[in-house]
Write an enzyme that holds these catalytic residues in place. Sequence first.
Site, short mmCIF file in Angstrom:
data_model
loop_
_atom_site.label_atom_id
_atom_site.label_comp_id
_atom_site.label_asym_id
_atom_site.label_seq_id
_atom_site.Cartn_x
_atom_site.Cartn_y
_atom_site.Cartn_z
CD GLU A 88 -87.47 59.92 -66.01
OE1 GLU A 88 -86.42 60.36 -66.23
OE2 GLU A 88 -87.75 58.62 -66.12
CG ASP A 89 -89.61 60.76 -70.16
OD1 ASP A 89 -88.76 61.57 -69.95
OD2 ASP A 89 -89.45 59.55 -70.47
#
Length: 573
Positions: A88-89
Amino acid sequence: MNRDGASPPVDLQAMMDGLWTKVHQYNPLAEEDHLRRGYAFASSAHAGQKRRSGEPFFVHALTVADILADLRLDVDTIIAAMVHDVVEDTDYTLDDIRQRFGGDVALMVDGVTKISGIRTANPEARKAETYRKLVLAIAQDPRTVLIKLADRLHNMRTIEYLEPDRQRDIAQETMDVYSPLAHRFGIARIKWELEDLSFKVLKPERYFEIEAGIKQTRAEREHLIEKLATPLREALAEAGVRCRVSGRPKHFFSIYRKMQDQEIGMDRVFDLLALRVITETKADCYHALGVLHSHFPPLADRIKDYIATPKPNMYQSIHSTVRLPGSKYIEVQIRTESMHELAELGIAAHWRYKEGGGAGKADLAQMVTWLQQIMEWEEDVDDARAFMDSVRNDFFSDEVFVFSPGGDVFQLPRGATPLDFAFRIHSEVGFRCIGAKVNGRIVTLRSELHNGDTVEVLTGKKPSPSANWLGIVKTSRAKHHLRRWLKTTRYEESVRLGRNIIERELKRAKLRIRVDELVDVAQQMGYSDLDKMLAAVGGGEITQAKVVARVTPPPESAAEKVLSKGRDLYDSL
């Protein structure tokens, strides 16, 4: 935190060493290199990223892994926790995770990423969709939910770094979504902490009021606990019951909820004082209960046997509130060691490392028997909020225990009716229900059932459900069966009506075609079978004229009529 408000420096390597020590203590066969590869990969991927607190971002993932190590979970789950934010990051993909750590880790990370990736401006819609994805993630791998619960727990522990409005939104979501899930999965230690942390944000005045009240009475409570514990230990030992006796802390939110539900002050919350008796066998539990009651009189309406009738999350224990000299009361919980482990860890207990090798992937069927029902119910509802209400009502609400005339015990959500009970027995019993008796008296189908009620269902010869019943039943099981029955019945009625309409139209048009010969027409009109086209006619979705037009010959022109008449005359010569 330092005096200037900044967080102290964090030694990530020391955190990792502590994590490895913890894992190695309960799992001597764990591969250190495998675990440290997870650390090195995630630490590098998140390099330079910071949390709101100013700490390195990776502190969060490492703490989540540590929370799961406290539950003694398997190495794959610990690694998945360390890398759960990478997709996600950062620029890494799920394939990168799969290639480095295998399919199980990738599956868990994918589940966590999908839950975290919900983006909507409407908090209620986001909450409902989160709820739905969390519940359905169980179908892929229950460990996904454990990671997400640990993730939310650490976020709640560090929530003070967020803006007040954001704190309240997250705390409310935690109370509405994550705490009930922790409860449903039986993970008491996470459930209590999530509730207390959320309670502190949402109602700080009441939180600190209860905290102060507990501090003021701590010495008295400890004295009273020892006043019961000492003679109870002696009596149990004399009776030959091998066990351990200890005090049990009462959590702030549960105290507040009990005060609200019963409209009482803290002085009337009996289980502020609590003891726990852990025995070796189930038989010892009942033996201990007899010993307890022979020395301390119980409150008759405060004895609950969850060993004979476990809660939906598989929780088992005997609860009894007894009176001490001086009109003081204390609750005692009696359970075996294995029941205690399940009460504290719930579904996580099935994934703990067991001596003898590997993670103990015990049969989870009993814990998630409701998953198949949930998947079916999802088909019946139109949006995530309706799904959330449906599941929460059945599985996360308080329960009542009722009896059949034969003495069988049935568990239903609070507010359930005799009609819910009928469908709980069997769908056919529900469909043919025409009335009910509760404790020998005729009642309406809308009557609310209470603990200890004996319920008898009165049935007719033929099914006779009504659409009005959807407003009576409370359980999703009953609503699911009713919707299916009504949908099927309406469909069959529409098919029958459509067939009659088409037959009349064919006769009116003087066409010598039977309805069953219209299969090709149905396909031409986009229907997969004839019945679906007939149902569309019967339901008013399409007109009979459109169907019959497909088999009606085109009208003759004036010239064709003359030629046709001439041919008829010629044939008559």
